[in-house]
Each structure stands twice: as structure tokens, then as C-alpha cells.
Write an enzyme that holds these catalytic residues in place. Structure first.
Site, PDB file in Angstrom:
ATOM      1  N   ASP A  63       0.877  -1.154   0.000  1.00 50.89           N
ATOM      2  CA  ASP A  63       0.000   0.000   0.000  1.00 50.89           C
ATOM      3  C   ASP A  63       0.924   1.216   0.000  1.00 50.89           C
ATOM      4  O   ASP A  63       2.135   1.093   0.236  1.00 50.89           O
ATOM      5  CB  ASP A  63      -0.876  -0.024   1.254  1.00 50.89           C
TER       6      ASP A  63
ATOM      7  N   ASP B 127      -0.070   5.251   0.864  1.00 48.23           N
ATOM      8  CA  ASP B 127      -0.257   6.263   1.903  1.00 48.23           C
ATOM      9  C   ASP B 127      -0.566   5.606   3.234  1.00 48.23           C
ATOM     10  O   ASP B 127      -1.497   4.811   3.359  1.00 48.23           O
ATOM     11  CB  ASP B 127      -1.390   7.215   1.511  1.00 48.23           C
TER      12      ASP B 127
END
Length: 238
Positions: free
Chosen positions: A19, A21
């Protein structure tokens, strides 16, 4: 199966899906600033948006709160401005840059699977001068956002498509949000969660296999006599 001591474990993986952020960078202040600006534009309290926004695509949020703005042209323009307009730039999660550089030096397959748009991801990578991912899956690439597993499943499939019959098939997902943890598990991956935005209990409840503070506690080595296996050691597991 992993081998473990009280606070560390090792496992072999063929590659890693990150992932972005909350996992590689922390742009919390910029995101709050963005939703405050958009909330004023739409006449919606930005705190209402923030209650359910983390780890989700903007298009899915706006489908619920402002359907007329739930289109890629508007969202790409909005997100593309975040790295440039925010007063408080994003910061790197501790150890993230070093980990990505290590993966590159070992030729370990890795990719980014993010709920952000191509414009947002590209903007932050440029502003922060982070290593460029070999592959990305962004918000526009999937029909359903996290916790739906589509993004991670597609990325996992691409990563394994050139592996041999006897090669390691396990893929690691690295996440910070319960929605992403669930998506990674549903896609058939192991999930390592970092406690940058959520608690240990929240991440374990979502199904994370391991939880740790950040990337400083990850070590990676190429497995001896193997082209497609890498040994990951996780320390300081919560």
C-alpha cells in the site's frame, strides 16, 4: 511455515505488494487539508468525510457523499493537486526508503497497490524523490476499492505469472489500514501491518499475520541458490 521466536519471525516470499499512503508515506495532514477544501466546496463537514475515508478510493467516498463529483476527471484533478497545494508535505514512514532500496538492490519483485489515483501517486513519488515502483495498481485500475481484493489479486497474479513450478508462491502485502489488510488476505497473500495509522488490535482484528511499528524492523536477503525466493525477517512484532 514461518519460524518464530518471541518477537521475530522469518518467511520466504516471491515478492512484495505495498500500500502507499500510511505505509510508505504519511500524508495525513495533506489529506485532511484536501478534504477540508473539498468539504467547503461541496458544503459537507470534512470531519464526516474523514470518518470513513482512510484506505478508500476518493471515487467510492464521493459516490456516497457527492455523486455528481464521482468521476475520474474530477478526482484525478483533485488528487493531483494534493502534493503541490498542501502546506504540510508528506513524510516518509521510518525505514520505508531503505527497504525499497534494499529490494531494488536484491532485484526483489515489488509493486504498489494504492487507493490513490495515478496523479496522486506520481505526484508524491516525484515530490519526495522515492524509488520508482516496477509496477503499480492505482484507483483507476480496479472496479472495486479495498477491502475488495481486486487490486491485490491482480498484482499478485502478475507477480507470479513468470514463476516456475517449484518456485516460492507466497506474496507479502504490507498495509496500514484494516480495509487493506482484509483485501490482502482475501487476495491470498500474507499481510504485514504497520501501526502508523491504526492500533495493533484493529489490524489483528482485520486479519494481519504480523504487526510491527514500521519498516526499520524488516530485513531482506536473497535465498541462497534461488532466483525467485527472498527471506524476510520481521523483528519487534507486536
Amino acid at each position: 511455515m514461518p519460524s518464530a521466536t518471541a518477537t521475530s519471525t522469518t518467511h520466504e516470499f516471491a515478492g512484495v505488494l505495498f500500500d502507499f499512503d500510511g505505509t510508505i508515506i504519511d500524508s495525513t495532514e495533506a489529506i485532511v487539508e484536501n478534504w477540508r477544501r473539498i468539504g467547503e466546496e461541496l458544503g459537507i463537514d470534512h470531519e464526516v468525510i474523514l470518518q470513513t475515508s482512510h484506505g478508500r478510493r476518493s471515487i467510492d467516498i464521493l459516490k456516497e457523499l457527492a455523486p455528481s463529483r464521482a468521476n475520474w476527471e474530477y478526482i484525478s484533478d483533485m488528487e493531483g493537486k494534493i502534493p503541490l497545494l498542501c502546506k504540510n508535505p508528506a513524510i516518509e514512514i521510518p525505514g520505508a526508503r531503505a527497504l525499497l532500496e534494499t529490494l531494488n538492490s536484491l532485484h526483489t519483485p515489488w509493486a504498489i497497490v494504492t487507493s490513490g489515483t495515478k496523479a496522486l501517486l506520481g505526484g508524491w513519488l516525484k515530490v519526495l524523490h522515492l524509488p520508482q515502483p516496477p509496477e503499480v495498481t492505482v484507483a483507476e485500475d480496479v472496479k472495486m476499492g479495498k477491502p475488495d481484493p481486486e487490486g491485490y489479486y491482480k498484482a499478485r497474479t502478475r507477480m507470479l505469472q513468470h514463476s516456475g513450478e517449484d518456485d516460492v508462491k507466497d506474496i507479502l502485502v504490507v498495509e496500514d489500514a484494516p480495509a487493506g489488510v482484509k483485501a490482502g488476505k482475501l487476495a491470498g497473500c500474507y499481510v504485514l501491518a504497520v501501526t502508523t495509522t491504526h492500533t495493533v488490535d484493529q489490524l489483528k482484528a482485520a486479519g494481519a499475520d504480523w504487526v510491527m511499528p514500521d519498516h526499520r524492523f524488516i530485513e531482506v536477503q536473497r535465498k541462497d541458490d534461488s532466483r525467485g525466493a527472498f527471506t524476510f525477517t520481521f523483528k519487534n512484532i507486536c
